[in-house]
Design a protein around this motif. Structure first.
Motif, PDB file in Angstrom:
ATOM      1  N   ILE B 368       0.880  -1.170   0.000  1.00  0.00           N
ATOM      2  CA  ILE B 368       0.000   0.000   0.000  1.00  0.00           C
ATOM      3  C   ILE B 368       0.918   1.220   0.000  1.00  0.00           C
ATOM      4  O   ILE B 368       1.796   1.330   0.854  1.00  0.00           O
ATOM      5  N   PHE B 369       0.689   2.125  -0.947  1.00  0.00           N
ATOM      6  CA  PHE B 369       1.630   3.240  -1.096  1.00  0.00           C
ATOM      7  C   PHE B 369       1.170   4.472  -0.328  1.00  0.00           C
ATOM      8  O   PHE B 369       0.049   4.539   0.179  1.00  0.00           O
ATOM      9  N   GLN B 370       2.051   5.456  -0.315  1.00  0.00           N
ATOM     10  CA  GLN B 370       1.820   6.633   0.499  1.00  0.00           C
ATOM     11  C   GLN B 370       0.653   7.492   0.021  1.00  0.00           C
ATOM     12  O   GLN B 370      -0.187   7.879   0.805  1.00  0.00           O
ATOM     13  N   ASP B 371       0.654   7.798  -1.262  1.00  0.00           N
ATOM     14  CA  ASP B 371      -0.242   8.854  -1.724  1.00  0.00           C
ATOM     15  C   ASP B 371      -1.450   8.256  -2.427  1.00  0.00           C
ATOM     16  O   ASP B 371      -1.383   7.893  -3.582  1.00  0.00           O
ATOM     17  N   PRO B 372      -2.596   8.156  -1.721  1.00  0.00           N
ATOM     18  CA  PRO B 372      -3.763   7.514  -2.337  1.00  0.00           C
ATOM     19  C   PRO B 372      -4.299   8.326  -3.516  1.00  0.00           C
ATOM     20  O   PRO B 372      -5.066   7.811  -4.319  1.00  0.00           O
ATOM     21  N   TYR B 373      -3.865   9.606  -3.611  1.00  0.00           N
ATOM     22  CA  TYR B 373      -4.347  10.422  -4.719  1.00  0.00           C
ATOM     23  C   TYR B 373      -3.680  10.023  -6.020  1.00  0.00           C
ATOM     24  O   TYR B 373      -4.188  10.246  -7.095  1.00  0.00           O
ATOM     25  N   ARG B 374      -2.472   9.464  -5.919  1.00  0.00           N
ATOM     26  CA  ARG B 374      -1.757   9.142  -7.138  1.00  0.00           C
ATOM     27  C   ARG B 374      -1.561   7.648  -7.367  1.00  0.00           C
ATOM     28  O   ARG B 374      -1.041   7.244  -8.390  1.00  0.00           O
ATOM     29  N   SER B 375      -1.966   6.817  -6.409  1.00  0.00           N
ATOM     30  CA  SER B 375      -1.695   5.402  -6.622  1.00  0.00           C
ATOM     31  C   SER B 375      -2.893   4.648  -7.200  1.00  0.00           C
ATOM     32  O   SER B 375      -2.827   3.453  -7.412  1.00  0.00           O
ATOM     33  N   LEU B 376      -3.988   5.366  -7.488  1.00  0.00           N
ATOM     34  CA  LEU B 376      -5.096   4.733  -8.213  1.00  0.00           C
ATOM     35  C   LEU B 376      -5.182   5.385  -9.595  1.00  0.00           C
ATOM     36  O   LEU B 376      -5.130   6.601  -9.706  1.00  0.00           O
ATOM     37  N   ASN B 377      -5.324   4.566 -10.617  1.00  0.00           N
ATOM     38  CA  ASN B 377      -5.434   5.097 -11.976  1.00  0.00           C
ATOM     39  C   ASN B 377      -6.708   5.940 -12.095  1.00  0.00           C
ATOM     40  O   ASN B 377      -7.811   5.427 -11.923  1.00  0.00           O
ATOM     41  N   PRO B 378      -6.543   7.259 -12.379  1.00  0.00           N
ATOM     42  CA  PRO B 378      -7.712   8.138 -12.362  1.00  0.00           C
ATOM     43  C   PRO B 378      -8.737   7.830 -13.462  1.00  0.00           C
ATOM     44  O   PRO B 378      -9.870   8.270 -13.380  1.00  0.00           O
ATOM     45  N   ARG B 379      -8.320   7.091 -14.488  1.00  0.00           N
ATOM     46  CA  ARG B 379      -9.240   6.842 -15.603  1.00  0.00           C
ATOM     47  C   ARG B 379      -9.918   5.479 -15.529  1.00  0.00           C
ATOM     48  O   ARG B 379     -10.563   5.042 -16.452  1.00  0.00           O
ATOM     49  N   ARG B 380      -9.723   4.744 -14.431  1.00  0.00           N
ATOM     50  CA  ARG B 380     -10.413   3.472 -14.291  1.00  0.00           C
ATOM     51  C   ARG B 380     -11.305   3.536 -13.070  1.00  0.00           C
ATOM     52  O   ARG B 380     -10.948   4.159 -12.061  1.00  0.00           O
ATOM     53  N   THR B 381     -12.430   2.857 -13.137  1.00  0.00           N
ATOM     54  CA  THR B 381     -13.277   2.777 -11.953  1.00  0.00           C
ATOM     55  C   THR B 381     -12.518   1.970 -10.918  1.00  0.00           C
ATOM     56  O   THR B 381     -11.621   1.181 -11.254  1.00  0.00           O
ATOM     57  N   ILE B 382     -12.906   2.166  -9.655  1.00  0.00           N
ATOM     58  CA  ILE B 382     -12.174   1.444  -8.617  1.00  0.00           C
ATOM     59  C   ILE B 382     -12.402  -0.056  -8.757  1.00  0.00           C
ATOM     60  O   ILE B 382     -11.534  -0.855  -8.447  1.00  0.00           O
ATOM     61  N   GLY B 383     -13.561  -0.428  -9.271  1.00  0.00           N
ATOM     62  CA  GLY B 383     -13.827  -1.846  -9.513  1.00  0.00           C
ATOM     63  C   GLY B 383     -12.809  -2.421 -10.481  1.00  0.00           C
ATOM     64  O   GLY B 383     -12.219  -3.476 -10.241  1.00  0.00           O
ATOM     65  N   ALA B 384     -12.579  -1.691 -11.575  1.00  0.00           N
ATOM     66  CA  ALA B 384     -11.629  -2.170 -12.581  1.00  0.00           C
ATOM     67  C   ALA B 384     -10.231  -2.276 -11.981  1.00  0.00           C
ATOM     68  O   ALA B 384      -9.488  -3.218 -12.268  1.00  0.00           O
TER      69      ALA B 384
END
Lengths: 313, 540
Positions: B368-384
């Protein structure tokens, strides 16, 4: 710094060497007698014998390359039997119009595209931004000869403000030079303005969201200087890259423009050489262009050093 | 003695764009700052504390946030409705601001001295020589060593703490009446934070500056504030002297914020011993720079680290930026390749595995990384994002999706939100999603790399509780990387203190906290913000 320059220049040598080998093999690997190909269709048997001796075609390949490379290093690109002149002097005659056209085009492009792109980014979403984006699409879509003929029709035929075509050296005065240069350069610049304005817009737009732009405003800096000193300087690396690539592509783009505006430059020389299958001239032009590409890339890399202190090779 | 009033904000209201979840970003906000006083505005993200600060500076994004009511007076002069030109004159001269992220707040292509010089050129008529003297003087005042060298340096050549000192120098070079600090230490290590807080107080006392200090951390408040203003959802809920707010908070929200500050009290030691999940032996990572045409230099990021994590155990690695703690984590997760040593996960040595062999083991260690704002791909739904891992390991999309929903529920995010995009979630929710993404692969070892450092203290406490639950319910081995001893105290059974690539101290958390042996560990303890006040609370 000096160390970097030397390393960077040393790194161009293998590239240039590869181009040289390719150009050398281009003739040798073509079916048929290279001497006959070089001499062209109207050559006398006497000429073919001379060429064969001069290039050492009876020798093994690596000896031929040594002879050819040695001539190259002395600036001897061979003889064009089609134009009946040494290739070196052929290119020398044509280089000025082409470089003039390229230079004027680049100056126009940068002067128009960078401010336009910057303003579009600053006024993101405004009519100016939409105009710049629209212009970019249009600029990519319209071929250079269409723009060229429209300019000729409007400014030379109808308004009679400018001469239709031709080339005058800058040594004969700036105005006569510009009079004949402004239309072809503008025609050619359209697509590059489209490209570079878009690139500038994207790059500046990204930088404007950066924290240090906010810092500059917090210092009380005015908007113009925020844009130029803080945003544009940081956005410069991608912009300069595209300008550099643009210059390289430009050299290909001059071919059509030189034909439309009847400018006696390298573009037309290349066309004529290809049509006449004048191999020595084609070889010479390829070598010159490759050298220019390598040089431009070198200059871009050096520009990075000045634009961004974080880049160290 | 009556101190002159520097800043007076009265009934300020700032409107949000139409689509927002509430009408006003801030509403009915009144506060004041007197000369020589530090006023802390405390609240969680979204409480409107930064909007208030930016309103004062006149730096709200135009067209998005608009002050619609109230007044802001700086030394008696009304700022709302003032001409942009006048605001520019005041900014940098009478009021100045220090921002959260020192790493990005300075222009990377301009020398530090020149960035300070810009303020002087804008607001004074000093000549070159005088300006240069002023720059060297202020650099010395912020205790930067060798001011001449620092002035000629580019920001990337300095550390985060040094950059924040440059920002402070830039803000204070013209001795403004008002200094606004917007979470200036949130992005810094604890020891650097302590130094910066001390510096702000020292300079503010020396110059009689009024300071408006924005923070989410009551530990910081206890260190620095004279008075406190607590904000929630755009409104002020409580204000008073630091002493009064800390000892007798009236509002439950304030109490919640105070309770969220992690104490330095270590958790009780773990009784049951689990089986060994991870161990490293003489783990090494050396970076080799240089290339084709020149000599290289070697940087030893990790030097011979031995550690062990058992099932159901949380082991903390504590250290500052550059200590090598994240490099250890990345070597274990094999995001990078160790240059030496053994990484044993149960029976397998992962250290030198490559390609397919490594891929088989990848799902066993999740990070699990530090910055949750940047560690999820902004163009995919969280499900994907969630199902990508299981699908890579051969599960069907339906099965993975069902599991994803279940896990979202487990980490406390509404499973029905599975088709939303990351920007529709808060930072704390995103970090929960990142945890779900790690858990969905059913790892044996979970690595949390500064996983709560980017979060508000109140959210931090919730995420820490979640990690605790995961450890208890799933019996996972957890490696917890942090720079903050207080956080380590909350969750870790054992800790390792790292410095310059080496482990300087290790042991059960309770033992290390009761009697730290290494001077560096002691230094970390002293730097924890709000420490003295914590003890006061314990005594009462």
């Amino acid at each position: 710094m000096l160390g970097f320059l030397l390393r960077r220049i040393a790194a161009t040598i293998p590239v240039l060497l590869m181009v040289a080998v390719f150009v050398f093999l281009m003739l040798r690997l073509t079916p048929g007698d290279p001497a006959a190909i070089i001499a062209g269709d109207n050559a006398t048997p006497q000429q073919i014998v001379e060429i064969r001796e001069r290039l050492g075609l009876e020798e093994p390949l690596h000896v031929q390359f040594a002879i050819w490379g040695g001539n190259l290093l002395r600036g001897d690109l061979g003889q064009s039997y089609f134009f009946r002149q040494p290739v070196t002097s052929l290119i020398a005659q044509r280089i000025e119009p082409t470089f003039s056209l390229a230079a004027v085009t680049i100056v126009i492009t940068v002067l128009v595209a960078v401010p336009l792109g910057t303003l579009a980014a600053y006024r993101h979403g405004s009519w100016l931004d939409k105009f710049v984006m629209g212009f970019s699409v249009a600029g990519f879509s319209v071929p250079v000869f269409v723009v060229g003929y429209i300019l000729i029709y409007v400014f030379a035929v109808e308004l009679r403000w400018l001469p239709v075509q031709g080339f005058v050296s800058i040594r004969e005065g700036f105005w006569p030079f510009m009079e004949r240069m402004i239309m072809p350069a503008t025609a050619l610049a359209v697509i590059y303005i489209a490209l570079i304005a878009r690139m500038t817009r994207a790059s500046v737009l990204e930088v404007l969201g950066e924290d240090y732009v906010r810092t500059a405003r917090a210092k009380g800096q005015g908007e113009f200087k925020v844009l130029v000193n803080h945003a544009l300087r940081n956005a410069a690396v991608p912009i300069v890259t595209v300008i550099g690539v643009g210059i390289a592509l430009l050299i290909g783009g001059v071919v059509v423009t030189e034909s439309v505006f009847n400018i006696p430059g390298l573009g037309r020389l290349t066309v004529n050489a290809v049509l006449a299958r004048d191999y020595p001239t084609i070889q010479g032009v390829i070598l010159l262009f490759s050298f220019l590409y390598v040089l431009i890339n070198l200059l871009i890399d050096i520009a990075y050093l000045f634009l961004d202190p974080r880049i160290r090779y | 003695m009556e101190r002159p009033r520097i800043l007076e904000v009265e009934r300020l209201a700032v409107e949000l764009p139409k689509a927002a979840d509430r009408v006003h970003a801030v509403e009915d906000v009144s506060l004041h700052v007197d000369s020589g006083e530090i006023v802390c505005v405390v609240g969680e993200s979204g409480s409107g504390k930064s909007v208030t600060a930016y309103s004062v500076m006149g730096l709200l994004p135009p067209g998005q946030l608009t002050p619609v009511a109230g007044s802001i007076r700086l030394e008696g002069e009304e700022l709302l409705g003032a001409k942009p030109r006048r605001l520019r004159e005041l900014r940098g001269d009478r009021m100045a601001m220090v921002f959260q992220e020192p790493m990005t707040a300075l222009n990377p292509v301009v020398r530090c001295g020149d960035q300070i010089d810009e303020v002087l050129r804008l607001h004074t008529r000093l000549d070159r020589k005088e300006r240069h003297a002023r720059i060297l003087d202020i650099l010395a005042q912020v205790h930067l060593p060798d001011p001449k060298r620092i002035a000629a340096a580019f920001p990337h050549q300095l550390s985060g703490g040094q950059r924040q000192r440059i920002m402070i120098a830039m803000a204070l070079v013209l001795e403004p009446a008002l200094l606004i600090c917007d979470e200036p230490t949130t992005a810094l290590d604890v020891t650097t934070q302590a130094q910066i807080l001390r510096l702000v107080r020292e300079l503010q006392e020396a110059h009689g500056t009024g300071v408006l200090f924005i923070t989410h951390d009551f530990g910081v408040v206890a260190e620095i504030a004279h008075r406190v203003v607590v904000m929630e959802k755009g409104r002020i809920v409580e204000s008073g002297t630091t002493e009064a707010i800390l000892t007798r908070p009236q509002e439950p929200y304030t109490r919640m914020l105070i309770d969220a500050v992690p104490t330095l009290e270590p958790r009780p030691p773990l009784e049951r011993g689990g089986t060994k999940v991870l161990s490293t032996e003489r783990l090494e990572k050396t970076y080799q720079t240089g290339g084709f045409f020149r000599r290289g230099t070697a940087v030893h990021a990790v030097k011979g680290v031995d550690l062990r994590v058992d099932a159901g155990e949380i082991v903390g690695i504590v250290g500052e930026s550059g200590s090598g703690k994240s490099t250890v984590a990345r070597c274990i997760a094999r995001l990078i390749e160790p240059t030496g040593g053994i990484v044993r996960l149960k029976d397998a040595d992962l250290a030198q595995l490559k390609g397919r062999a490594l891929r088989r083991h990848r799902r066993r260690v999740q990070i699990i990384f530090q910055d949750p704002y940047r560690s999820l791909n902004p163009r995919r739904t969280i499900g994907a994002s969630l199902i990508e891992g299981p699908i890579n390991y051969g599960e069907t999309a339906e099965a993975a999706m069902a599991k994803a929903r279940e896990l979202l529920g487990f980490v406390g995010v509404d499973p029905n939100a599975i088709d939303r995009y990351p920007h529709q979630f808060s930072g704390g929710q995103r970090q929960r999603i990142c945890i779900a993404r790690a858990l969905i692969l059913e790892p044996e070892l979970l690595i949390a790399d500064e996983a709560v450092s980017a979060l508000d203290v109140s959210v931090q406490a919730q995420v820490l509780r979640l990690l605790e639950t995961i450890r208890e319910r799933l019996g996972l081995a957890v490696l917890f990387i942090t720079h903050d001893l207080r956080v380590a105290a909350q969750v870790c059974d054992r800790i390792l203190v790292m410095r310059s690539g080496e482990v300087v101290e290790t042991g059960p958390t309770a033992e290390v906290f009761a009697a730290p042996k290494h001077p560096y560990t002691k230094e970390l303890f002293d730097a924890a913000p709000g420490r003295s006040w914590q003890f006061a609370k314990l005594a009462s």
